[in-house]
Design an enzyme around this catalytic site. Structure first.
Site, PDB file in Angstrom:
ATOM      1  N   HIS A  84      30.248  25.970  14.028  1.00 29.20           N
ATOM      2  CA  HIS A  84      31.475  26.638  13.635  1.00 29.20           C
ATOM      3  C   HIS A  84      32.276  27.155  14.813  1.00 29.20           C
ATOM      4  CE1 HIS A  84      34.433  27.604  10.847  1.00 29.20           C
ATOM      5  NE2 HIS A  84      34.596  28.759  11.432  1.00 29.20           N
ATOM      6  N   TYR A 138      36.537  27.244  17.151  1.00 35.02           N
ATOM      7  CA  TYR A 138      37.344  28.275  17.805  1.00 35.02           C
ATOM      8  C   TYR A 138      37.535  27.969  19.277  1.00 35.02           C
ATOM      9  CZ  TYR A 138      37.323  30.520  13.408  1.00 35.02           C
ATOM     10  OH  TYR A 138      37.530  30.753  12.095  1.00 35.02           O
ATOM     11  N   HIS A 172      39.951  18.959   5.391  1.00 29.79           N
ATOM     12  CA  HIS A 172      40.158  20.316   5.914  1.00 29.79           C
ATOM     13  C   HIS A 172      40.139  20.344   7.435  1.00 29.79           C
ATOM     14  CE1 HIS A 172      39.664  24.584   6.689  1.00 29.79           C
ATOM     15  NE2 HIS A 172      38.550  24.308   7.324  1.00 29.79           N
ATOM     16  N   PHE A 173      39.084  19.767   8.041  1.00 32.50           N
ATOM     17  CA  PHE A 173      39.038  19.936   9.495  1.00 32.50           C
ATOM     18  C   PHE A 173      39.991  18.994  10.223  1.00 32.50           C
ATOM     19  CE2 PHE A 173      35.029  17.350   9.076  1.00 32.50           C
ATOM     20  CZ  PHE A 173      35.380  16.277   9.876  1.00 32.50           C
ATOM     21  N   HIS A 174      40.400  17.905   9.553  1.00 35.07           N
ATOM     22  CA  HIS A 174      41.449  17.105  10.185  1.00 35.07           C
ATOM     23  C   HIS A 174      42.781  17.861  10.175  1.00 35.07           C
ATOM     24  CE1 HIS A 174      38.657  13.720  10.189  1.00 35.07           C
ATOM     25  NE2 HIS A 174      39.459  13.149  11.047  1.00 35.07           N
ATOM     26  N   ARG A 229      31.201  12.140   1.390  1.00 33.02           N
ATOM     27  CA  ARG A 229      31.633  11.852   2.764  1.00 33.02           C
ATOM     28  C   ARG A 229      30.872  10.690   3.373  1.00 33.02           C
ATOM     29  NH1 ARG A 229      31.418  17.190   6.326  1.00 33.02           N
ATOM     30  NH2 ARG A 229      32.116  15.787   7.941  1.00 33.02           N
ATOM     31  N   ARG A 230      31.447  10.150   4.427  1.00 31.07           N
ATOM     32  CA  ARG A 230      30.771   9.280   5.391  1.00 31.07           C
ATOM     33  C   ARG A 230      30.199   8.016   4.774  1.00 31.07           C
ATOM     34  NH1 ARG A 230      28.236  14.483   6.261  1.00 31.07           N
ATOM     35  NH2 ARG A 230      29.322  15.576   7.891  1.00 31.07           N
TER      36      ARG A 230
END
Lengths: 541, 188
Positions: A215, A219, A366-368, A429-430
């Site tokens: 995580h 950041y 989300h993370f893209h 996913r994946r």
């Protein structure tokens, strides 16, 4: 005046080269698993590509951007040449060598374990050694940031550390401690197995160590973006930074609470009990605080720019903003994507809502959106802003820059919104292939095609980005002058000692890590019979 | 620095606005945490409370995950327990059958690498980590048939790892269960 121009350019160009290759792989993956493509034939190719895409985008690209930008900040903010230039080149060489070492086994199909490793699957040891070398190279950068800061502080005891350098060093410390989790997993669990020294591995414990990194690494990716929000944008659009101390508080908070919250990636895992999951959920909520503070400070800084340009009334300052300035576009698009991505993040952090989208395509979307969208668009802005100072040549393809930023924004929205949606439908996913003729999967087909189109727009935008930078190298020679950061509306003559150094924040970071990770790790290490046989990937058949 | 009353007043106003926004931000976050805690206590979706282990090397010869014990079992209290194992690249049982409108506990583990366990259009979504047992409590309102993919990369055949779950009428299920110890779609 930037002295280490070649060093910084080398970091940026290697970063953007890796980014370019990984971007094309990403779009290929999008296409090959969509209804537009027939059965892939050999699905192993797909997982090979995902491993390369993830490794380049998650480890190599942002690390090199943070390093190059960090060196630039050090020289521009402290107004002196970088101390340890040879060490910096050594760090760069390690990252480059690590990248090559990792890419070879991945492209041969000997390490299709994805960038998140997933033991007990074990691939070629060279893949993991390559990743370790990349991290080791970045740790040289961390040490250099620290050395440069403290040498400067000794020479300037009565001057506050410039905000850009404070934030930069905060980012480097965050990364140093964040990377420890994956380093433990690699050095003590995965590499011994990959080298054949052990035949079993505790997969649950490995996932806990990886969550330590997984995580906070986000950041670390975010830090250059936030530094740009605070120290570049207000200057670039003709405004003032609303508040210098609040900016320092935000960066200090990131350092403390970004790390000990990774168990929210393990909400659905059986090896961590409910209590620590709740605790990490609470701390994940806390990390929204520095982002909320940032959104306020930056919007206020932008408003100052609008009013300085003659904007009046409640909304008049918005139309007065320099909308043709690429930096204004970049920060706007970044904030819009940060808003949607952040809202999605709040859903992921609450256990009950996470259960419906955990590990579905929602998460990938989300993370893209957050990383590829909100963060990377500011990497572009950083490069555009620094380029004349690095090349000594004008970067004036403003129209191209605007098209590039617009297309990246539109492409990212078209890519990720349908991606979130199919996640809500439960798309896992994946996978290299989905049988869209199955009535349970058929409703997802249209959305997946929309994402392929979004990805194609991103590839065009990425090519434009490289073209703008290349044109910058071929433009007319200019004297860009000193590289400046934003000035605060009320520039403090002194700042509290706590906001001028890292002693307090690093102590809090270490203490919170021990509290939030100590018990789960000790508990798992004390369990017997939880190590399981390793499963080789890419072994001769 | 020379004394500038305008500058100092401006700085104080800025600081006051900033403090107000900080208080609002903290309030938003506190509200979210309270909501999550409340929902956790009062709703069914909760993380499993305990960590339980199962050795994948002996799964097939001893313990609750031996082959004859996999599938759906009716408990004395009328609830149903489903036991399942994930392995490269299938689930056992490959098709799970459960009754509608009945409390269901799913207990599952992995025989080799990390797998995912997800039932579409439900909150059943967990990881199968070799060495550990995943437990989920759920309930399906009405009869239906759903897919149950593995959502974690588990090797080159991951994309083929799809199971199914059939939710059938409760009375029908109980009638079938009367003469079978463990239920799967295959045995139906």
């Amino acid at each position: 005046m930037l002295h280490s121009r070649r060093l910084i350019l080398a970091h940026f160009w290697l970063a953007f080269a890796g980014f370019g290759v990984a971007l094309i792989l990403g779009e290929w993956q999008m296409f090959i698993r969509s209804p537009l493509s027939a059965w892939i034939g050999n699905p192993e190719w797909y997982y090979r590509s995902v491993t390369a895409h993830g490794t380049a985008m998650a480890y190599v690209f942002p690390t090199l951007v943070a390093m190059g930008f960090g060196y630039a900040i050090t020289e521009a903010a402290l107004k002196r040449p970088l101390i340890g230039g040879n060490w910096a080149w050594a760090g760069f060489a390690l990252v480059a060598a690590g990248t090559v070492t990792a890419v070879i086994p991945v492209s041969l199909g000997l390490a299709s374990v994805l960038y998140t490793f997933y033991p007990p699957m074990i691939g070629s040891p060279f893949y993991y050694i390559g990743v370790v070398l990349v991290v080791a190279g970045s740790w040289i950068w961390v040490a250099l940031m620290s050395v440069n800061l403290y040498t400067w502080k000794r020479a300037n005891p009565d001057t506050p550390v410039p905000l850009a350098m404070f934030a930069n060093v905060a980012g480097s410390y965050l990364w140093a401690w964040t990377a420890v989790g994956a380093a433990i997993e690699l050095l003590f669990q995965i590499l011994p197995a990959a080298l054949g020294l052990t035949t079993t591995i505790d997969a649950g414990l490995a996932r806990v160590f990886f969550s330590w990194t997984l995580h906070a690494i986000v950041y670390f990716w975010l830090m250059p973006t936030y530094i740009a929000y605070y120290t570049i944008i207000p200057r670039a659009i003709g405004g003032r930074l609303f508040s210098d101390p609040m900016a320092r508080i935000s960066f200090a908070l990131f350092l403390v609470v970004a790390m000990p919250i990774g168990v929210h990636h393990l909400f659905a895992d059986p090896q961590v009990g409910a209590g620590f999951k709740f605790m990490h959920s609470v701390f994940t909520a806390l990390v929204a605080l520095p982002t909320l503070l940032t959104v306020f400070t930056i919007c206020a800084s932008v408003e100052i720019a609008g009013r300085l340009r003659g904007g009046k009334g409640v909304f008049g300052w918005i139309t007065a903003l320099p909308w043709r300035n690429p930096m204004m576009l970049a920060v706007t698009f970044s904030f819009v994507m940060l808003g949607f991505g952040g809202a999605g993040g709040l859903i992921n952090m609450s256990y009950q809502l996470d259960a419906s989208i955990h590990n579905t395509q929602w998460i990938t979307g989300h993370f893209h959106l957050i990383f590829g969208g909100a963060i990377v668009i500011m990497y572009f802005a950083i490069a555009y802003d620094l380029w004349p100072h690095l090349t000594g040549k004008a970067l004036d393809s403003f129209r191209m820059m605007r098209i590039q930023l617009w297309s990246w924004f539109v492409g990212m929205i078209v890519l990720t919104f349908p991606w979130h949606y199919v996640g809500i439908l439960g798309m896992p996913r994946r996978m290299a292939f989905y049988d869209y003729t199955d009535p349970a999967i058929a409703p997802q087909a249209v959305s997946v095609i929309a994402s392929v189109i979004g990805g194609a727009i991103l590839v065009v935008s990425g090519a434009l980005f490289v073209a703008v930078l290349v044109r910058g190298h071929m433009a007319v020679r200019v004297e860009p002058g000193e590289y400046r950061f934003s000035v605060a509306a009320h520039q403090p003559a002194r700042v509290p000692a706590a906001l001028n150094g890292f002693g307090l924040w690093v102590s809090l970071m270490l203490a919170l890590t021990v509290i939030n990770y100590g018990f789960p790790i000790v508990h798992l290490m004390s369990l017997r019979n939880t190590s399981v046989p390793v499963v080789w990937i890419g072994a001769p058949r | 620095m020379t004394y500038d009353p305008g500058h100092i007043t401006g700085a104080m106003v800025a600081a006051r606005i900033e403090r107000r926004w900080t208080a609002i931000s903290i309030g938003i976050i506190a509200l979210l945490i309270v909501m999550a805690a409340y929902a956790g206590i009062h709703q069914a979706v909760m993380p499993q409370p305990r960590v339980e282990t199962a050795d994948p090397r002996t799964l097939h010869i001893a313990g609750e995950f031996i082959e004859s014990n996999l599938g759906s079992a009716v408990e004395p209290d009328g609830s149903v327990t489903v036991r399942a194992v994930g392995q490269q690249y299938s689930f056992t049982p490959q098709c799970i059958v459960v009754p509608a409108d009945t409390p269901i506990t799913i207990r599952a583990t992995s025989a080799d690498v990390v797998h995912g366990f997800l039932i579409e259009h439900s909150n059943v979504n967990t990881m199968l980590v070799p060495g550990y047992i995943s437990t989920i409590a759920t309930r399906f309102a009405t009869p239906s048939e759903r897919v149950m993919p593995c959502h974690e990369f588990c090797g080159a055949g991951h994309e083929g790892m799809w199971g199914r779950i059939k939710v059938i009428d409760k009375a029908t299920f109980m009638k079938l269960a009367a003469d079978r110890r463990r239920m799967t779609c295959v045995a139906q």
